[in-house]
Design a protein around this motif. Structure first.
Motif, PDB file in Angstrom:
ATOM      1  N   LEU A 201       0.827  -1.209   0.000  1.00 44.88           N
ATOM      2  CA  LEU A 201       0.000   0.000   0.000  1.00 44.88           C
ATOM      3  C   LEU A 201       0.858   1.255   0.000  1.00 44.88           C
ATOM      4  N   ALA A 202       1.923   1.244   0.789  1.00 41.01           N
ATOM      5  CA  ALA A 202       2.807   2.407   0.848  1.00 41.01           C
ATOM      6  C   ALA A 202       3.480   2.660  -0.501  1.00 41.01           C
ATOM      7  N   ARG A 203       3.792   1.577  -1.224  1.00 44.26           N
ATOM      8  CA  ARG A 203       4.435   1.728  -2.539  1.00 44.26           C
ATOM      9  C   ARG A 203       3.434   2.189  -3.594  1.00 44.26           C
ATOM     10  N   GLU A 204       2.257   1.571  -3.602  1.00 43.69           N
ATOM     11  CA  GLU A 204       1.295   1.816  -4.682  1.00 43.69           C
ATOM     12  C   GLU A 204       0.414   3.038  -4.435  1.00 43.69           C
ATOM     13  N   GLN A 205       0.189   3.400  -3.184  1.00 39.37           N
ATOM     14  CA  GLN A 205      -0.658   4.536  -2.815  1.00 39.37           C
ATOM     15  C   GLN A 205      -1.989   4.522  -3.584  1.00 39.37           C
ATOM     16  N   PRO A 206      -2.807   3.483  -3.368  1.00 37.49           N
ATOM     17  CA  PRO A 206      -4.040   3.354  -4.156  1.00 37.49           C
ATOM     18  C   PRO A 206      -5.200   4.210  -3.654  1.00 37.49           C
ATOM     19  N   GLY A 207      -5.139   4.667  -2.413  1.00 37.19           N
ATOM     20  CA  GLY A 207      -6.295   5.318  -1.810  1.00 37.19           C
ATOM     21  C   GLY A 207      -6.514   6.734  -2.292  1.00 37.19           C
ATOM     22  N   THR A 208      -7.785   7.113  -2.379  1.00 39.10           N
ATOM     23  CA  THR A 208      -8.143   8.504  -2.644  1.00 39.10           C
ATOM     24  C   THR A 208      -8.795   9.136  -1.420  1.00 39.10           C
ATOM     25  N   LEU A 209      -9.204   8.301  -0.458  1.00 36.22           N
ATOM     26  CA  LEU A 209      -9.845   8.802   0.749  1.00 36.22           C
ATOM     27  C   LEU A 209      -9.576   7.832   1.899  1.00 36.22           C
ATOM     28  N   LEU A 210      -9.127   8.364   3.017  1.00 30.78           N
ATOM     29  CA  LEU A 210      -8.946   7.592   4.246  1.00 30.78           C
ATOM     30  C   LEU A 210     -10.002   8.052   5.246  1.00 30.78           C
ATOM     31  N   VAL A 211     -10.766   7.099   5.778  1.00 27.78           N
ATOM     32  CA  VAL A 211     -11.700   7.369   6.874  1.00 27.78           C
ATOM     33  C   VAL A 211     -11.108   6.696   8.099  1.00 27.78           C
ATOM     34  N   ASP A 212     -10.614   7.502   9.033  1.00 21.82           N
ATOM     35  CA  ASP A 212      -9.786   6.988  10.112  1.00 21.82           C
ATOM     36  C   ASP A 212     -10.441   7.217  11.474  1.00 21.82           C
ATOM     37  N   SER A 213     -10.786   6.124  12.138  1.00 20.00           N
ATOM     38  CA  SER A 213     -11.366   6.210  13.482  1.00 20.00           C
ATOM     39  C   SER A 213     -10.371   5.815  14.554  1.00 20.00           C
ATOM     40  N   VAL A 214      -9.117   5.596  14.172  1.00 22.64           N
ATOM     41  CA  VAL A 214      -8.095   5.097  15.093  1.00 22.64           C
ATOM     42  C   VAL A 214      -7.234   6.225  15.641  1.00 22.64           C
ATOM     43  N   GLY A 216      -3.986   8.330  16.687  1.00 24.31           N
ATOM     44  CA  GLY A 216      -2.760   7.830  17.284  1.00 24.31           C
ATOM     45  C   GLY A 216      -1.516   8.076  16.459  1.00 24.31           C
ATOM     46  N   PRO A 217      -0.393   7.504  16.896  1.00 24.10           N
ATOM     47  CA  PRO A 217       0.903   7.827  16.297  1.00 24.10           C
ATOM     48  C   PRO A 217       1.097   7.337  14.867  1.00 24.10           C
ATOM     49  N   GLU A 218       0.277   6.370  14.405  1.00 24.42           N
ATOM     50  CA  GLU A 218       0.473   5.817  13.059  1.00 24.42           C
ATOM     51  C   GLU A 218      -0.393   6.494  12.004  1.00 24.42           C
ATOM     52  N   LEU A 219      -1.051   7.577  12.345  1.00 24.19           N
ATOM     53  CA  LEU A 219      -1.914   8.244  11.374  1.00 24.19           C
ATOM     54  C   LEU A 219      -1.143   8.679  10.136  1.00 24.19           C
ATOM     55  N   ALA A 220       0.054   9.238  10.320  1.00 22.02           N
ATOM     56  CA  ALA A 220       0.855   9.682   9.176  1.00 22.02           C
ATOM     57  C   ALA A 220       1.199   8.516   8.265  1.00 22.02           C
ATOM     58  N   THR A 221       1.478   7.358   8.867  1.00 24.77           N
ATOM     59  CA  THR A 221       1.791   6.175   8.062  1.00 24.77           C
ATOM     60  C   THR A 221       0.598   5.777   7.215  1.00 24.77           C
ATOM     61  N   ARG A 222      -0.588   5.801   7.806  1.00 23.92           N
ATOM     62  CA  ARG A 222      -1.779   5.422   7.042  1.00 23.92           C
ATOM     63  C   ARG A 222      -2.062   6.414   5.917  1.00 23.92           C
ATOM     64  N   CYS A 223      -1.743   7.679   6.139  1.00 24.69           N
ATOM     65  CA  CYS A 223      -1.924   8.669   5.076  1.00 24.69           C
ATOM     66  C   CYS A 223      -0.961   8.442   3.907  1.00 24.69           C
ATOM     67  N   SER A 224       0.124   7.711   4.156  1.00 24.63           N
ATOM     68  CA  SER A 224       1.070   7.415   3.073  1.00 24.63           C
ATOM     69  C   SER A 224       0.498   6.419   2.073  1.00 24.63           C
ATOM     70  N   TRP A 225      -0.638   5.830   2.380  1.00 25.96           N
ATOM     71  CA  TRP A 225      -1.298   4.904   1.462  1.00 25.96           C
ATOM     72  C   TRP A 225      -2.173   5.632   0.449  1.00 25.96           C
ATOM     73  N   LEU A 226      -2.223   6.959   0.552  1.00 25.46           N
ATOM     74  CA  LEU A 226      -3.083   7.760  -0.318  1.00 25.46           C
ATOM     75  C   LEU A 226      -2.293   8.397  -1.449  1.00 25.46           C
ATOM     76  N   ARG A 227      -2.973   8.590  -2.561  1.00 21.02           N
ATOM     77  CA  ARG A 227      -2.375   9.310  -3.679  1.00 21.02           C
ATOM     78  C   ARG A 227      -2.218  10.793  -3.301  1.00 21.02           C
ATOM     79  N   PRO A 228      -1.252  11.478  -3.893  1.00 21.78           N
ATOM     80  CA  PRO A 228      -1.148  12.920  -3.667  1.00 21.78           C
ATOM     81  C   PRO A 228      -2.444  13.619  -4.046  1.00 21.78           C
ATOM     82  N   GLY A 229      -2.843  14.582  -3.229  1.00 16.90           N
ATOM     83  CA  GLY A 229      -4.076  15.301  -3.484  1.00 16.90           C
ATOM     84  C   GLY A 229      -5.320  14.658  -2.897  1.00 16.90           C
ATOM     85  N   SER A 230      -5.146  13.578  -2.129  1.00 19.54           N
ATOM     86  CA  SER A 230      -6.281  12.869  -1.545  1.00 19.54           C
ATOM     87  C   SER A 230      -6.699  13.508  -0.227  1.00 19.54           C
ATOM     88  N   ARG A 231      -7.698  12.884   0.441  1.00 14.62           N
ATOM     89  CA  ARG A 231      -8.216  13.407   1.698  1.00 14.62           C
ATOM     90  C   ARG A 231      -8.168  12.325   2.763  1.00 14.62           C
TER      91      ARG A 231
END
Length: 324
Positions: A201-214, A216-231
């Motif tokens: 996921l970090a390599r491919e960055q397939p996401g256009t939207l992250l809905v995060d209910s967690v 914590g400290p790994e939020l930035a990591t999860r955002c790395s799964w998103l394409r540039p310009g995503s939300r």
């Protein structure tokens, strides 16, 4: 003066205690409700900790949501089944962890008999939060790839269901491999234990939207799964209330970080309430509950605090322990 049983908080972070207290007397523009089911959720725990408003007068009755029947009202017929929600209930005025509650009439929403009292008390937060995150905050569009964290929780499951119904490709993140089966097909179930898939996921960055209910400290990591310009819409913090970001990386990724504060978005519930009811009635959004008596309020609080449960914790104020 007539009395009722209610769970009271005397000191921050203490277990609420059940006591006999005077029944509320509704004022002008208020509705008195006999409470049949009262939700115990993470917002309640935040208020219980004193973090929300340390100056809140105590003792107080928690409970930001509940359901029951109208005893008296200037707007609704006696006997109407209602959900009570918003208007400071359980935050700056007495809440639903009691046998009766008086609420502003605008905070009492009529619900159909097709919803049990337990479901009526439990459905609005996950359903409204998920819908608002997807549509009102993120403006969900066509051909989206939505990544949902906390996918076994009520809000996560609702977000997956609503995004799938909109035609999005969905990836649901769970803690353990054993929890994958809780993610509704055709969404992809992804586990935090699957390191190879996380790296992909970090390599491919397939996401256009992250809905995060967690959170914590790994939020930035999860955002790395998103394409540039995503939300990324942040709707919770069960994984921790703080995070850290490399600002060079954050700016380079160009991901919009969007908070969801449902307290400030109560108008969404009023405007779309019938739609939220329909999503539950039609089985689009799954709602599971676990019930407790009022005397078991400490157990319900602990169950929410422990996290990881699919079910929503609901108090039944009129049920005796041997009837639960």
């Amino acid at each position: 003066m007539a009395s009722m049983k209610a769970a009271l908080v005397h000191r921050w972070d203490d277990t609420p205690v059940v006591e006999d207290v005077p029944m509320p007397t509704p004022g002008s523009g208020e509705t008195l409700v006999r409470v049949e089911a009262a939700l115990v959720n993470h917002l309640d725990l935040t208020v219980l900790s004193g973090a929300f408003d340390p100056d809140l007068p105590r003792p107080y009755v928690p409970g930001v949501e509940g359901s029951g029947t109208v005893v008296s009202s200037d707007t609704l017929p006696v006997g109407t089944r209602v959900l009570v929600h918003g208007a400071g209930i359980g935050i700056d005025r007495a809440g639903t962890w009691a046998q009766f509650v008086s609420v502003p009439s605008a905070a009492a929403y009529a619900v159909p008999p097709t919803l049990s009292f337990e479901i009526a008390a439990a459905f609005i937060e996950p359903t409204a939060s998920a819908w608002t995150a997807l549509y009102d905050v993120a403006n969900l569009g066509a051909d989206e790839t939505v990544i949902v964290t906390g996918a076994t929780g009520a809000v996560g499951r609702a977000a997956i269901a609503i995004a799938l119904a909109a035609g999005a490709r969905v990836i649901g993140l769970v803690r353990k491999d054993a929890d994958r089966h809780w993610v509704t097909a055709p969404a992809e179930a992804m586990s935090e234990q699957d390191i190879a898939r996380l790296d992909e996921l970090a390599r491919e960055q397939p996401g256009t939207l992250l809905v995060d209910s967690v959170g914590g400290p790994e939020l930035a990591t999860r955002c790395s799964w998103l394409r540039p310009g995503s939300r990324a819409v942040v709707i919770g913090y069960v994984g921790g209330v703080t995070t850290e970001w490399n600002l060079v990386d954050f700016i380079g990724r160009d991901v919009s970080l969007l908070p969801l504060n449902m307290i400030r978005r109560q108008a969404v519930i009023a405007q779309h309430f019938s739609e939220f009811v329909a999503l539950v009635e039609q089985g689009v959004v799954p709602i599971d509950v676990r019930t407790f008596t009022l005397d078991q309020v400490g157990d319900a609080v602990q169950a929410v605090r422990a996290g990881g449960a699919r079910a929503r914790m609901v108090l039944r104020p009129w049920t005796k322990p041997d009837q639960s």
